[in-house]
Write a protein that holds these residues in place. Structure first.
Motif, short mmCIF file in Angstrom:
data_model
loop_
_atom_site.label_atom_id
_atom_site.label_comp_id
_atom_site.label_asym_id
_atom_site.label_seq_id
_atom_site.Cartn_x
_atom_site.Cartn_y
_atom_site.Cartn_z
N LEU A 30 0.82 -1.21 0.00
CA LEU A 30 0.00 0.00 0.00
C LEU A 30 0.85 1.26 0.00
O LEU A 30 0.52 2.24 -0.67
CB LEU A 30 -0.94 -0.01 1.21
CG LEU A 30 -2.10 -0.99 1.13
CD1 LEU A 30 -2.88 -0.98 2.44
CD2 LEU A 30 -3.02 -0.66 -0.04
N ALA A 31 1.96 1.25 0.74
CA ALA A 31 2.84 2.42 0.76
C ALA A 31 3.46 2.66 -0.61
O ALA A 31 3.55 3.81 -1.06
CB ALA A 31 3.93 2.22 1.82
N VAL A 32 3.86 1.60 -1.29
CA VAL A 32 4.44 1.75 -2.63
C VAL A 32 3.40 2.27 -3.61
O VAL A 32 3.69 3.15 -4.44
CB VAL A 32 5.05 0.41 -3.10
CG1 VAL A 32 5.41 0.45 -4.58
CG2 VAL A 32 6.28 0.08 -2.27
N MET A 33 2.17 1.75 -3.51
CA MET A 33 1.11 2.23 -4.41
C MET A 33 0.81 3.71 -4.16
O MET A 33 0.61 4.48 -5.10
CB MET A 33 -0.15 1.39 -4.24
CG MET A 33 -0.03 -0.01 -4.80
SD MET A 33 -1.41 -1.08 -4.37
CE MET A 33 -2.77 -0.21 -5.10
N ASN A 36 3.60 5.82 -5.57
CA ASN A 36 3.51 5.88 -7.03
C ASN A 36 2.45 6.88 -7.47
O ASN A 36 2.65 7.60 -8.44
CB ASN A 36 3.19 4.50 -7.60
CG ASN A 36 4.44 3.66 -7.77
OD1 ASN A 36 5.54 4.18 -7.88
ND2 ASN A 36 4.26 2.36 -7.77
N ARG A 37 1.33 6.93 -6.77
CA ARG A 37 0.29 7.89 -7.16
C ARG A 37 0.70 9.32 -6.85
O ARG A 37 0.38 10.23 -7.60
CB ARG A 37 -1.00 7.57 -6.42
CG ARG A 37 -1.67 6.36 -6.97
CD ARG A 37 -3.12 6.34 -6.64
NE ARG A 37 -3.70 5.14 -7.22
CZ ARG A 37 -4.94 4.76 -7.02
NH1 ARG A 37 -5.72 5.47 -6.26
NH2 ARG A 37 -5.38 3.67 -7.59
N LEU A 38 1.40 9.51 -5.74
CA LEU A 38 1.78 10.87 -5.35
C LEU A 38 2.90 11.43 -6.21
O LEU A 38 2.98 12.63 -6.42
CB LEU A 38 2.19 10.90 -3.88
CG LEU A 38 1.07 10.68 -2.86
CD1 LEU A 38 1.64 10.64 -1.45
CD2 LEU A 38 0.03 11.78 -2.98
N THR A 39 3.78 10.56 -6.71
CA THR A 39 4.96 11.04 -7.42
C THR A 39 4.88 10.80 -8.93
O THR A 39 5.87 11.02 -9.63
CB THR A 39 6.23 10.38 -6.88
OG1 THR A 39 6.12 8.96 -7.04
CG2 THR A 39 6.43 10.72 -5.41
N SER A 40 3.75 10.33 -9.44
CA SER A 40 3.66 10.08 -10.88
C SER A 40 3.56 11.42 -11.62
O SER A 40 2.92 12.36 -11.18
CB SER A 40 2.44 9.22 -11.20
OG SER A 40 1.27 9.90 -10.87
#
Length: 42
Positions: A30-33, A36-40
């Motif tokens: 969940l942290a990786v997902m 990924n959403r915050l830094t895309s």
């Protein structure tokens, strides 16, 4: 040779360990997902 009495005493500890491992893996996924959403860059 399997000893049922020792197996029944260690089974709850093993179950707690497995659930703990799955919870930690779930938190990492969940942290990786989220990262990924915050830094895309879109």
């Amino acid at each position: 040779m399997l000893h049922l009495s020792s197996w029944m005493t260690t089974m709850p500890m093993m179950l707690i360990g497995m659930v703990g491992i799955l919870l930690v893996i779930g938190v990492i996924v969940l942290a990786v997902m989220l990262l990924n959403r915050l830094t895309s860059r879109k």
